[in-house]
Design an enzyme around this catalytic site. Structure first.
Site, short mmCIF file in Angstrom:
data_model
loop_
_atom_site.label_atom_id
_atom_site.label_comp_id
_atom_site.label_asym_id
_atom_site.label_seq_id
_atom_site.Cartn_x
_atom_site.Cartn_y
_atom_site.Cartn_z
N SER A 32 0.86 -1.19 0.00
CA SER A 32 0.00 0.00 0.00
C SER A 32 0.90 1.23 0.00
O SER A 32 2.10 1.13 0.33
CB SER A 32 -0.85 -0.03 1.28
N TYR A 85 -1.98 -1.16 10.52
CA TYR A 85 -2.05 -1.28 9.06
C TYR A 85 -0.73 -0.81 8.43
O TYR A 85 -0.15 -1.48 7.58
CB TYR A 85 -3.24 -0.46 8.52
N1 LIG Z 1 -8.69 -0.16 -1.47
C1 LIG Z 1 -7.61 0.57 -1.24
O1 LIG Z 1 -7.65 1.82 -1.25
C2 LIG Z 1 -6.28 -0.09 -0.97
C3 LIG Z 1 -5.12 0.71 -1.00
C4 LIG Z 1 -3.90 0.10 -0.75
C5 LIG Z 1 -3.82 -1.25 -0.50
N2 LIG Z 1 -4.96 -1.99 -0.48
C6 LIG Z 1 -4.81 -3.42 -0.19
O2 LIG Z 1 -5.37 -4.19 -1.24
C7 LIG Z 1 -5.82 -5.44 -0.74
C8 LIG Z 1 -7.25 -5.68 -1.19
O3 LIG Z 1 -8.05 -4.67 -0.63
P1 LIG Z 1 -9.45 -4.23 -1.23
O4 LIG Z 1 -9.50 -2.75 -1.13
O5 LIG Z 1 -9.71 -4.90 -2.53
O6 LIG Z 1 -10.40 -4.79 -0.08
P2 LIG Z 1 -11.68 -5.77 -0.10
O7 LIG Z 1 -12.20 -5.75 1.28
O8 LIG Z 1 -12.59 -5.37 -1.22
O9 LIG Z 1 -11.02 -7.16 -0.43
C9 LIG Z 1 -10.23 -7.83 0.53
C10 LIG Z 1 -10.55 -9.30 0.46
O10 LIG Z 1 -9.73 -9.96 1.42
C11 LIG Z 1 -10.55 -10.95 2.05
N3 LIG Z 1 -9.99 -11.30 3.35
C12 LIG Z 1 -9.96 -10.54 4.48
N4 LIG Z 1 -9.44 -11.25 5.49
C13 LIG Z 1 -9.11 -12.47 4.99
C14 LIG Z 1 -8.54 -13.64 5.55
N5 LIG Z 1 -8.19 -13.71 6.85
N6 LIG Z 1 -8.35 -14.71 4.74
C15 LIG Z 1 -8.70 -14.66 3.45
N7 LIG Z 1 -9.27 -13.60 2.86
C16 LIG Z 1 -9.47 -12.51 3.63
C17 LIG Z 1 -11.91 -10.31 2.17
O11 LIG Z 1 -12.93 -11.28 2.39
C18 LIG Z 1 -12.02 -9.59 0.82
O12 LIG Z 1 -12.60 -10.42 -0.15
C19 LIG Z 1 -5.65 -5.36 0.78
O13 LIG Z 1 -4.45 -6.02 1.15
C20 LIG Z 1 -5.55 -3.87 1.05
O14 LIG Z 1 -4.82 -3.58 2.22
C21 LIG Z 1 -6.19 -1.45 -0.72
#
Ligand SMILES: NC(=O)c1ccc[n+]([C@@H]2O[C@H](COP(=O)([O-])OP(=O)(O)OC[C@H]3O[C@@H](n4cnc5c(N)ncnc54)[C@H](O)[C@@H]3O)[C@@H](O)[C@H]2O)c1
Length: 256
Positions: free
Chosen positions: A147, A160
């Site tokens: 991130s 985080y």
């Molecule tokens: N959305 C953003 O702005 C952003 C920015 C930087 C990084 N990220 C990172 O991208 C990744 C995806 O995030 P997103 O925004 O698509 O979120 P999201 O919540 O849409 O997707 C995350 C997925 O991870 C799954 N998950 C959570 N805990 C879990 C576990 N213990 N075992 C298996 N699956 C699990 C959830 O069920 C979900 O389907 C994350 O690592 C997040 O930190 C997101």
């Protein structure tokens, strides 16, 4: 794109948001099959239906990335079902609770580190064993999801931020260990991306989205597809000399 022609892919956290977009982009890039792992069985099944609608075989696996045995089983299922593992995208993650470090609850700390950092380690470990020629694998490429919070401090999200910095350290150490075995390991650092995770965070206060948009050099959030494109490129042979890299896809947010 055809950078993943014939490759078998595993996407953890593939039931939503960026992970779902990665699974779909991998098929568009030619992947032969995709296994979608998520703790949310319904979300994983929905992604599988979307992948299949594009004409590629797929399989949903319910997996909690903090459970080492379940992660091993997800990788084993990939190999048994589709004959191997070539590319993997480790996305499962949570924001964790907010709070200042001095008041931060230790259980919230442990839970966030467990999912984001230990979960990424467990996925990486199982994928490396599957891809390593020493254990019968055929090499491959792995992309861990960090991130902008892996590069900068964000007040109020200490667990985080620490977990996402940790993912970059893990990525670099493992990348050096495995590069001579034909396995490339990299990371992506997305900026704010419109997904259910961020929508949930923004729903706490209508001012948050305005603040994020105002702070973004491009003046908007990323789409999950824009982040998925970076993951797919790192997985493809076009990135054959890119190792241990943190690819920042944030429209310049971290260079201001
Ligand atoms: N959305 C953003 O702005 C952003 C920015 C930087 C990084 N990220 C990172 O991208 C990744 C995806 O995030 P997103 O925004 O698509 O979120 P999201 O919540 O849409 O997707 C995350 C997925 O991870 C799954 N998950 C959570 N805990 C879990 C576990 N213990 N075992 C298996 N699956 C699990 C959830 O069920 C979900 O389907 C994350 O690592 C997040 O930190 C997101």
């Amino acid at each position: 794109m055809s950078g993943l022609d014939g490759k078998v892919a595993l996407v953890t956290g593939g039931g939503s948001g960026i992970g779902r977009a990665v699974a779909l982009a991998m098929v568009d890039a030619g992947a032969a099959a995709v296994v979608v792992g998520d703790i949310d069985a319904e979300g994983a099944r929905e992604t599988v239906a979307l992948v299949e609608a594009k004409g590629a075989p797929a399989r949903a696996v319910t997996v909690d990335v903090t459970d080492a045995d379940a992660v091993e089983r997800a990788v084993a299922t990939t190999i048994v079902t589709f004959g191997g593992l070539d590319v993997a995208s480790n996305n499962a993650g949570v924001n964790g609770a907010g709070g200042r470090t001095g008041d931060y609850d230790v259980d919230d700390w442990r839970r966030t580190l467990d999912i984001n950092l230990t979960g990424t380690f467990l996925c990486l470990r199982a994928e490396l064993r599957a891809m390593s020629p020493a254990s019968g694998g055929r090499g491959g490429a792995i992309v861990n999801m960090s991130s902008g919070a892996g590069l900068m401090g964000f007040p109020g999200l200490p667990a985080y931020v620490a977990s996402k910095h940790g993912i970059l350290g893990l990525t670099k150490a493992a990348a050096l260990e495995y590069v001579r075995e034909g396995i490339r390991i990299n990371a992506v650092c997305p900026g704010s991306t419109r997904t259910p995770l961020l929508e949930g965070f923004m729903a706490q206060d209508p001012g948050i989205e305005k603040m994020i948009t105002r702070g973004s050099p491009i003046g908007r959030l990323a789409t999950p597809e824009e982040i998925a494109a970076a993951v797919v490129w790192l997985c493809s042979d076009d990135a054959s000399f890119v190792v241990g890299h943190a690819l920042v896809a944030d429209a310049g947010a971290t260079i201001q």
